[in-house]
Design a protein around this motif. Structure first.
Motif, PDB file in Angstrom:
ATOM      1  N   ASN A 114     -69.844  29.592  45.081  1.00 17.74           N
ATOM      2  CA  ASN A 114     -70.075  30.215  43.771  1.00 17.74           C
ATOM      3  C   ASN A 114     -71.195  29.495  43.015  1.00 17.74           C
ATOM      4  O   ASN A 114     -71.990  30.131  42.330  1.00 17.74           O
ATOM      5  N   GLY A 119     -65.320  34.186  34.938  1.00 16.66           N
ATOM      6  CA  GLY A 119     -65.204  35.558  35.418  1.00 16.66           C
ATOM      7  C   GLY A 119     -65.583  36.614  34.410  1.00 16.66           C
ATOM      8  O   GLY A 119     -66.280  37.567  34.734  1.00 16.66           O
ATOM      9  N   ILE A 166     -68.538  39.554  34.625  1.00 12.04           N
ATOM     10  CA  ILE A 166     -68.266  40.995  34.534  1.00 12.04           C
ATOM     11  C   ILE A 166     -69.161  41.624  33.478  1.00 12.04           C
ATOM     12  O   ILE A 166     -69.738  42.700  33.689  1.00 12.04           O
ATOM     13  N   SER A 196     -73.316  38.758  41.779  1.00 13.12           N
ATOM     14  CA  SER A 196     -72.289  38.551  40.756  1.00 13.12           C
ATOM     15  C   SER A 196     -70.955  39.145  41.206  1.00 13.12           C
ATOM     16  O   SER A 196     -69.898  38.552  40.976  1.00 13.12           O
ATOM     17  N   ALA A 197     -71.024  40.297  41.849  1.00 16.16           N
ATOM     18  CA  ALA A 197     -69.780  40.921  42.357  1.00 16.16           C
ATOM     19  C   ALA A 197     -69.165  40.050  43.446  1.00 16.16           C
ATOM     20  O   ALA A 197     -67.934  39.894  43.500  1.00 16.16           O
ATOM     21  N   VAL A 198     -69.987  39.478  44.305  1.00 16.59           N
ATOM     22  CA  VAL A 198     -69.466  38.570  45.351  1.00 16.59           C
ATOM     23  C   VAL A 198     -68.829  37.343  44.722  1.00 16.59           C
ATOM     24  O   VAL A 198     -67.752  36.907  45.134  1.00 16.59           O
ATOM     25  N   ILE A 211     -67.480  37.094  41.793  1.00 20.48           N
ATOM     26  CA  ILE A 211     -66.208  37.479  41.150  1.00 20.48           C
ATOM     27  C   ILE A 211     -65.138  37.679  42.210  1.00 20.48           C
ATOM     28  O   ILE A 211     -63.992  37.266  42.036  1.00 20.48           O
ATOM     29  N   SER A 212     -65.496  38.288  43.328  1.00 24.77           N
ATOM     30  CA  SER A 212     -64.493  38.539  44.367  1.00 24.77           C
ATOM     31  C   SER A 212     -64.019  37.253  45.038  1.00 24.77           C
ATOM     32  O   SER A 212     -62.930  37.211  45.588  1.00 24.77           O
ATOM     33  N   ARG A 213     -64.800  36.193  44.969  1.00 26.31           N
ATOM     34  CA  ARG A 213     -64.443  34.912  45.577  1.00 26.31           C
ATOM     35  C   ARG A 213     -63.522  34.095  44.665  1.00 26.31           C
ATOM     36  O   ARG A 213     -63.059  33.047  45.060  1.00 26.31           O
ATOM     37  N   ARG A 214     -63.297  34.556  43.454  1.00 22.20           N
ATOM     38  CA  ARG A 214     -62.432  33.810  42.510  1.00 22.20           C
ATOM     39  C   ARG A 214     -61.025  33.741  42.981  1.00 22.20           C
ATOM     40  O   ARG A 214     -60.337  34.397  43.471  1.00 22.20           O
TER      41      ARG A 214
END
Length: 185
Positions: free
Chosen positions: A21, A103, A107, A178-180, A182-185
């Protein structure tokens, strides 16, 4: 003994996730800077595009300027807006480097980046249509190519599109990364 190994490997994967991240956040910052340069260069190149044809008399002069075309005015305004937006989001990008798990701000940036991408695409597409028409003309409508006479103006206006389309690619990558993140959170 087995539990200690499992806990340590879990902590290692969390640390690895933070590193990924953080790397995405650094790349986000670099892409924003590249997009700022592209939109600024596109706006300046188009905003300063003008050419006057040389004639023997001072009474009759033919000139082409970017503000003769509404699409070119839109292009300059949109590039300036997107450039200012990208400059204002640099602190968010730096914040994401320091706090890789953030996060809600990511978004928000995805949403705003998508709006700016649509805005930039519309302005660049409108300008690209006029540049294409200036280069090729339209024989059915009896519109002649003006680039045969105004070569410098046409080259400068066509060149200004490169920065804008490059910034569009950067915005698409920003949204994806940014979507990646967020999905890694």
């Amino acid at each position: 003994m087995m539990k200690a190994v499992a806990v340590e490997s879990g902590e290692a994967s969390k640390a690895k996730g933070h590193g990924v991240n953080r790397g995405l956040s650094v790349f986000d910052l670099v892409l924003r800077i590249v997009a700022i340069v592209g939109t600024l260069a596109g706006a300046v190149a188009m905003g300063t595009a003008e050419q006057t044809l040389p004639f023997a008399t001072q009474l009759v002069q033919f000139s082409a300027q970017y503000d003769d075309f509404d699409s070119f005015k839109l292009f300059v305004i949109v590039n300036a807006i997107v450039c200012a937006y990208l400059a204002l989001t640099l602190p968010f990008s730096i914040f994401h480097i320091m706090r890789s798990r953030a996060g809600k701000s990511r978004i928000l940036l995805i949403f705003l980046d998508a709006i700016m991408l649509v805005l930039l695409t519309s302005g660049a597409s409108a300008a690209a249509a006029i540049v294409y028409l200036a280069h090729t003309g339209n024989t059915s409508a009896n519109w002649f190519s003006i680039c045969q006479q105004y070569t410098d103006f046409c080259q400068r206006s066509a060149g200004s599109l490169i920065g804008s389309f490059g910034a569009m690619v950067c915005l698409v990558l920003l949204i994806i990364f940014s979507a990646v993140a967020i999905s890694r959170r």
